[in-house]
Design an enzyme around this catalytic site. Structure first.
Site, mmCIF file in Angstrom:
data_model
loop_
_atom_site.group_PDB
_atom_site.id
_atom_site.type_symbol
_atom_site.label_atom_id
_atom_site.label_comp_id
_atom_site.label_asym_id
_atom_site.label_seq_id
_atom_site.Cartn_x
_atom_site.Cartn_y
_atom_site.Cartn_z
ATOM 1 N N ASP A 17 0.864 -1.195 0.000
ATOM 2 C CA ASP A 17 0.000 0.000 0.000
ATOM 3 C C ASP A 17 0.894 1.236 0.000
ATOM 4 O O ASP A 17 2.088 1.156 0.317
ATOM 5 C CB ASP A 17 -0.904 0.026 1.242
ATOM 6 C CG ASP A 17 -1.831 1.248 1.247
ATOM 7 O OD1 ASP A 17 -2.452 1.533 0.206
ATOM 8 O OD2 ASP A 17 -1.919 1.937 2.280
ATOM 9 N N SER A 18 0.291 2.384 -0.327
ATOM 10 C CA SER A 18 1.046 3.633 -0.268
ATOM 11 C C SER A 18 1.480 3.937 1.166
ATOM 12 O O SER A 18 2.435 4.680 1.365
ATOM 13 C CB SER A 18 0.181 4.784 -0.788
ATOM 14 O OG SER A 18 -0.974 4.899 0.017
ATOM 15 N N TYR A 49 -0.860 8.570 -2.522
ATOM 16 C CA TYR A 49 -0.839 8.350 -3.968
ATOM 17 C C TYR A 49 -2.073 8.976 -4.643
ATOM 18 O O TYR A 49 -2.075 9.194 -5.846
ATOM 19 C CB TYR A 49 -0.897 6.847 -4.270
ATOM 20 C CG TYR A 49 0.410 6.083 -4.168
ATOM 21 C CD1 TYR A 49 1.544 6.629 -3.569
ATOM 22 C CD2 TYR A 49 0.490 4.796 -4.677
ATOM 23 C CE1 TYR A 49 2.718 5.896 -3.476
ATOM 24 C CE2 TYR A 49 1.664 4.061 -4.598
ATOM 25 C CZ TYR A 49 2.774 4.611 -3.998
ATOM 26 O OH TYR A 49 3.931 3.875 -3.916
ATOM 27 N N GLY A 50 -3.117 9.225 -3.825
ATOM 28 C CA GLY A 50 -4.436 9.539 -4.363
ATOM 29 C C GLY A 50 -4.518 10.727 -5.287
ATOM 30 O O GLY A 50 -5.393 10.785 -6.153
ATOM 31 N N CYS A 80 -4.369 -1.461 -2.058
ATOM 32 C CA CYS A 80 -4.530 -0.028 -2.308
ATOM 33 C C CYS A 80 -5.425 0.123 -3.538
ATOM 34 O O CYS A 80 -5.113 -0.430 -4.598
ATOM 35 C CB CYS A 80 -3.152 0.579 -2.568
ATOM 36 S SG CYS A 80 -3.178 2.311 -3.051
ATOM 37 N N ASN A 81 -6.524 0.848 -3.367
ATOM 38 C CA ASN A 81 -7.440 1.026 -4.499
ATOM 39 C C ASN A 81 -6.830 1.882 -5.587
ATOM 40 O O ASN A 81 -7.046 1.649 -6.773
ATOM 41 C CB ASN A 81 -8.731 1.690 -4.019
ATOM 42 C CG ASN A 81 -9.561 0.751 -3.190
ATOM 43 O OD1 ASN A 81 -10.426 0.069 -3.705
ATOM 44 N ND2 ASN A 81 -9.295 0.697 -1.898
ATOM 45 N N THR A 82 -6.066 2.902 -5.175
ATOM 46 C CA THR A 82 -5.484 3.811 -6.161
ATOM 47 C C THR A 82 -4.509 3.035 -7.048
ATOM 48 O O THR A 82 -4.517 3.179 -8.276
ATOM 49 C CB THR A 82 -4.774 4.978 -5.438
ATOM 50 O OG1 THR A 82 -5.671 5.504 -4.452
ATOM 51 C CG2 THR A 82 -4.396 6.074 -6.400
ATOM 52 N N GLU A 165 -2.431 9.457 7.405
ATOM 53 C CA GLU A 165 -0.967 9.315 7.336
ATOM 54 C C GLU A 165 -0.279 10.204 8.379
ATOM 55 O O GLU A 165 0.810 9.908 8.833
ATOM 56 C CB GLU A 165 -0.463 9.654 5.928
ATOM 57 C CG GLU A 165 -0.729 8.567 4.894
ATOM 58 C CD GLU A 165 0.054 7.269 5.138
ATOM 59 O OE1 GLU A 165 1.279 7.329 5.318
ATOM 60 O OE2 GLU A 165 -0.572 6.192 5.157
ATOM 61 N N CYS A 199 -11.155 2.957 -0.349
ATOM 62 C CA CYS A 199 -9.758 3.276 -0.063
ATOM 63 C C CYS A 199 -9.423 2.511 1.203
ATOM 64 O O CYS A 199 -10.179 2.578 2.190
ATOM 65 C CB CYS A 199 -9.583 4.775 0.154
ATOM 66 S SG CYS A 199 -7.937 5.201 0.784
ATOM 67 N N THR A 200 -8.316 1.801 1.180
ATOM 68 C CA THR A 200 -8.021 0.908 2.307
ATOM 69 C C THR A 200 -7.641 1.665 3.576
ATOM 70 O O THR A 200 -7.591 1.078 4.656
ATOM 71 C CB THR A 200 -6.917 -0.086 1.923
ATOM 72 O OG1 THR A 200 -5.746 0.641 1.497
ATOM 73 C CG2 THR A 200 -7.374 -0.993 0.801
ATOM 74 N N HIS A 201 -7.388 2.961 3.456
ATOM 75 C CA HIS A 201 -7.148 3.769 4.660
ATOM 76 C C HIS A 201 -8.451 4.035 5.433
ATOM 77 O O HIS A 201 -8.410 4.287 6.635
ATOM 78 C CB HIS A 201 -6.571 5.142 4.287
ATOM 79 C CG HIS A 201 -5.104 5.159 3.995
ATOM 80 N ND1 HIS A 201 -4.547 4.533 2.912
ATOM 81 C CD2 HIS A 201 -4.072 5.765 4.645
ATOM 82 C CE1 HIS A 201 -3.236 4.759 2.904
ATOM 83 N NE2 HIS A 201 -2.926 5.499 3.942
HETATM 84 N N1 DGL Z 1 -4.909 3.073 0.646
HETATM 85 C C1 DGL Z 1 -4.862 3.742 -0.621
HETATM 86 C C2 DGL Z 1 -6.116 3.415 -1.430
HETATM 87 O O1 DGL Z 1 -6.770 2.421 -1.119
HETATM 88 C C3 DGL Z 1 -4.618 5.197 -0.374
HETATM 89 C C4 DGL Z 1 -4.103 5.901 -1.520
HETATM 90 C C5 DGL Z 1 -3.328 7.147 -1.203
HETATM 91 O O2 DGL Z 1 -2.179 7.002 -0.807
HETATM 92 O O3 DGL Z 1 -3.885 8.219 -1.425
HETATM 93 O O4 DGL Z 1 -6.462 4.067 -2.374
#
Ligand code: DGL
Length: 281
Positions: A17-18, A49-50, A80-82, A165, A199-201
């Site tokens: 993940d990011s 990353y978003g 990570c979805n992104t 974050e 988003c996994t966050h």
């Molecule tokens: N956990 C990432 C996701 O699911 C976060 C992406 C990010 O870093 O913005 O998209």
């Protein structure tokens, strides 16, 4: 790189993940598949990353996948979805054949999309996600493939990942932004009965999201569905299951401060962990 240079012995399952968000996926996967070894990689130094371009997310994700392969992983989950939205398809189609055609990279969007038809009652589904995931339209495209009659409405939440974050997500200041993006989504389609936390966050903000979300709406964090899908995948691919070591261990790598990662991940996972620093790129 070609497969000549990659270790061929079985190795841990890679989870990427990011930053911290993938821990929500790792947690669910370990609950359902505790027997495997895992190697978690968080690119915290370059998160979020978003709001980054397609090219950068693809480059960063490919760097992470290559490194996890070099470290012995045969199977990598993009938690990570992104990254799943912007890099997964290119990596699967263009890079894997050159890196090592026997290795696999899986994402988190498909397992989420597959179950949503059984959950929504009125087929009005909302997606809360990063600007990159919303802009990619990945959820709309995938959901429409499975359920052409579904009403899909997306809302980008650009500040949610930075709050997490920076460990500000439990503070009062976060409430304003949680309410803001939820209200914007529900203004666009007041009939929504199911919201995917795309988003996994976002499960780290779940208590606040629940507080501002009308009670009749089902909130869908992805962890359990991704874990169920992986259980199923490993049953259908015994050759991959054999390439994944079973020792019940988990190691953590971060591109930022290992002390900070150790502290935050220990609180979230409710177990003592020790992260090591890694440099990507
Ligand atoms: N956990 C990432 C996701 O699911 C976060 C992406 C990010 O870093 O913005 O998209």
């Amino acid at each position: 790189m070609s497969d000549r240079f990659l270790p061929q012995a079985p190795g841990p399952i890679g989870v990427f993940d990011s930053g911290y968000g993938g821990l929500t996926i790792l947690k669910s996967i370990r609950e359902q598949l505790p027997q495997y070894d895992y190697l978690y990689l968080g690119d915290n130094a370059r998160a979020p990353y978003g709001s980054r371009s397609f090219e950068l997310v693809y480059d960063f994700t490919l760097q992470a996948v290559r490194r996890l392969f070099e470290l012995g992983c045969h199977l990598v989950i993009l938690a990570c979805n992104t990254a799943s939205a912007k890099a997964l398809r290119s990596i699967q189609q263009n890079d894997l054949p050159y890196l090592d055609s026997s290795r696999r990279v899986l994402g988190v969007i498909r397992p989420t999309v597959e179950i949503i038809g059984n959950i929504t009652q009125n087929r009005h589904v909302g997606i809360l996600a990063t600007p990159g995931t919303i802009k990619s339209e990945s959820y709309n495209i995938e959901l429409k493939k499975f359920y052409p009659d579904m009403h899909v409405t997306g809302q980008a939440c650009p500040l949610w990942v930075p709050l997490i974050e920076n460990n500000e997500h439990n503070d009062e200041g976060a409430d304003y932004f949680v309410k803001k993006y939820l209200d914007l989504l529900l203004e666009k389609d007041p009939q929504i009965d199911t919201i995917i936390l795309g988003c996994t966050h976002y499960p780290l903000l779940l208590d606040k999201i629940k507080a501002y979300c009308p009670g009749h709406i089902r909130l869908i964090p992805q962890g359990n569905y991704v874990a169920e899908s992986l259980v199923n995948y490993l049953q259908r691919h015994p050759e991959m299951a054999k390439s994944c070591t079973k020792g019940g261990h988990c190691q953590f790598l971060t591109t930022e401060s290992p002390e900070k990662f150790t502290e935050n991940a220990t609180i979230f996972l409710k177990e003592e962990i020790h992260a090591k620093k890694i440099i990507l790129g």
